[in-house]
Design a protein around this motif. Structure first.
Motif, PDB file in Angstrom:
ATOM      1  N   PRO A 118       0.886  -1.138  -0.059  1.00  0.00           N
ATOM      2  CA  PRO A 118      -0.046   0.007   0.000  1.00  0.00           C
ATOM      3  C   PRO A 118       0.793   1.237  -0.008  1.00  0.00           C
ATOM      4  O   PRO A 118       0.582   2.355  -0.646  1.00  0.00           O
ATOM      5  CB  PRO A 118      -0.921  -0.217   1.267  1.00  0.00           C
ATOM      6  CG  PRO A 118      -1.063  -1.637   1.453  1.00  0.00           C
ATOM      7  CD  PRO A 118       0.508  -2.115   1.103  1.00  0.00           C
ATOM      8  N   ALA A 119       1.793   1.307   0.848  1.00  0.00           N
ATOM      9  CA  ALA A 119       2.727   2.332   0.726  1.00  0.00           C
ATOM     10  C   ALA A 119       3.581   2.815  -0.307  1.00  0.00           C
ATOM     11  O   ALA A 119       3.828   3.924  -1.061  1.00  0.00           O
ATOM     12  CB  ALA A 119       3.599   2.224   2.125  1.00  0.00           C
ATOM     13  N   LEU A 120       3.996   1.356  -1.280  1.00  0.00           N
ATOM     14  CA  LEU A 120       4.506   1.702  -2.398  1.00  0.00           C
ATOM     15  C   LEU A 120       3.736   2.181  -3.355  1.00  0.00           C
ATOM     16  O   LEU A 120       4.088   3.127  -4.061  1.00  0.00           O
ATOM     17  CB  LEU A 120       5.089   0.167  -2.684  1.00  0.00           C
ATOM     18  CG  LEU A 120       6.558  -0.284  -2.036  1.00  0.00           C
ATOM     19  CD1 LEU A 120       6.372  -1.758  -2.311  1.00  0.00           C
ATOM     20  CD2 LEU A 120       7.759   0.663  -2.623  1.00  0.00           C
ATOM     21  N   ARG A 121       2.193   1.814  -3.395  1.00  0.00           N
ATOM     22  CA  ARG A 121       1.234   2.233  -4.323  1.00  0.00           C
ATOM     23  C   ARG A 121       1.185   3.689  -4.113  1.00  0.00           C
ATOM     24  O   ARG A 121       1.056   4.487  -5.185  1.00  0.00           O
ATOM     25  CB  ARG A 121      -0.006   1.580  -4.226  1.00  0.00           C
ATOM     26  CG  ARG A 121      -0.330   0.373  -4.984  1.00  0.00           C
ATOM     27  CD  ARG A 121      -1.430  -0.044  -4.909  1.00  0.00           C
ATOM     28  NE  ARG A 121      -1.535  -1.573  -5.584  1.00  0.00           N
ATOM     29  CZ  ARG A 121      -1.759  -2.638  -4.718  1.00  0.00           C
ATOM     30  NH1 ARG A 121      -1.621  -2.714  -3.473  1.00  0.00           N
ATOM     31  NH2 ARG A 121      -1.691  -3.703  -5.241  1.00  0.00           N
ATOM     32  N   GLU A 122       1.229   4.320  -2.881  1.00  0.00           N
ATOM     33  CA  GLU A 122       0.867   5.541  -2.571  1.00  0.00           C
ATOM     34  C   GLU A 122       1.802   6.461  -3.058  1.00  0.00           C
ATOM     35  O   GLU A 122       1.729   7.617  -3.347  1.00  0.00           O
ATOM     36  CB  GLU A 122       0.757   5.783  -1.001  1.00  0.00           C
ATOM     37  CG  GLU A 122       0.258   7.134  -0.716  1.00  0.00           C
ATOM     38  CD  GLU A 122      -1.065   7.397  -0.787  1.00  0.00           C
ATOM     39  OE1 GLU A 122      -1.353   8.489  -1.224  1.00  0.00           O
ATOM     40  OE2 GLU A 122      -1.785   6.555  -1.315  1.00  0.00           O
TER      41      GLU A 122
END
Length: 247
Positions: A118-122
């Motif tokens: 999720p943090a990589l996507r963000e």
């Protein structure tokens, strides 16, 4: 870089992980050093101006704590934590050694990746670099458990790239050959220094951790549209798993 980019490096307490943390800090990343040995990663984080987060990649609770420490945005994940345990033939190998290798080299990569996706996507421009091995491409005597685990690392990486196609995340595997570090072979042979040294005996200029760290930093700093699917790196003296020049 126009903005401070955040990187997580697992297994950062020594060897390739520590060298990678230093290399990425040099490239301007805010590096989160993750490993079980807190004294080592705290010293490293102080040295490079990064952050230390204690993490055992095989422990789901520990991985969740890592994700909480990272926060909502992450630009680069280097799944480096791994290892080889034992060198017995299949007939006499300890199943517990095989389980441990699968747990750290495959399940550990899975758990950390799941928690940090999720943090990589963000970030809008994420990179995942999984540190595999040439052992993930060929079998050799006495290496059944490790080669099976590193084949798992390779297939996990390939599958993830397929599943994330179309998203702003690049996925790479770095597959080193003979890399001489302080601990890898020593751990594999249960602390037997003579056995560990014999792996590299007579090999002129095996790779060192900094060589792999340099490759990881290069992959991570390519333009956003460029994905390096895999990078196999061996010393000049090693043409293949069974073909090594010794003097």
């Amino acid at each position: 870089m126009d903005q401070t980019r955040i990187a997580v490096v697992t297994g950062a307490s020594s060897g390739i992980g520590a060298a990678t943390a230093r290399s990425l800090a040099h490239e301007g990343y805010d590096v989160i050093c993750a490993a079980r040995r807190t004294d080592r990663i705290e010293a490293l984080a102080t040295e490079i101006g990064g952050r230390a987060v204690a993490c055992d990649v095989t422990d789901p609770d520990s991985v969740r704590e890592l994700a909480a420490g990272v926060g909502g945005v992450l630009h680069l994940l280097v799944n480096n934590a791994g290892g080889a345990f034992g060198s017995d033939p299949v007939e006499s190998a300890e199943p517990s050694d095989w389980r441990a290798m699968y747990d750290v080299n495959v399940i550990g990569v899975l758990q950390v990746t799941q928690s940090l996706l999720p943090a990589l996507r963000e970030s809008g421009d994420g990179v995942i670099v999984n540190v595999g091995s040439t052992a993930g491409r060929i079998a050799y005597e006495g290496g059944g458990g490790y080669t099976a685990a590193k084949h798992g690392t390779q297939v996990l990486t390939e599958t993830l790239r397929l599943e994330l196609c179309g998203e702003p995340i690049r996925v790479t595997e770095i597959a080193p050959g003979m890399v001489r570090t302080d601990e890898f072979s020593l751990v594999r042979f249960g602390g037997d220094q003579d056995k560990a040294d014999s792996v590299y005996a007579g090999v002129p200029d095996p790779l060192v951790a900094e060589d792999i760290a340099d490759a990881i930093a290069w992959v991570a700093t390519r333009p956003s549209h460029v994905n390096i699917d895999e990078l196999v790196i061996r010393p000049r003296a090693q043409a293949a798993q069974h073909k090594v020049h010794r003097v």
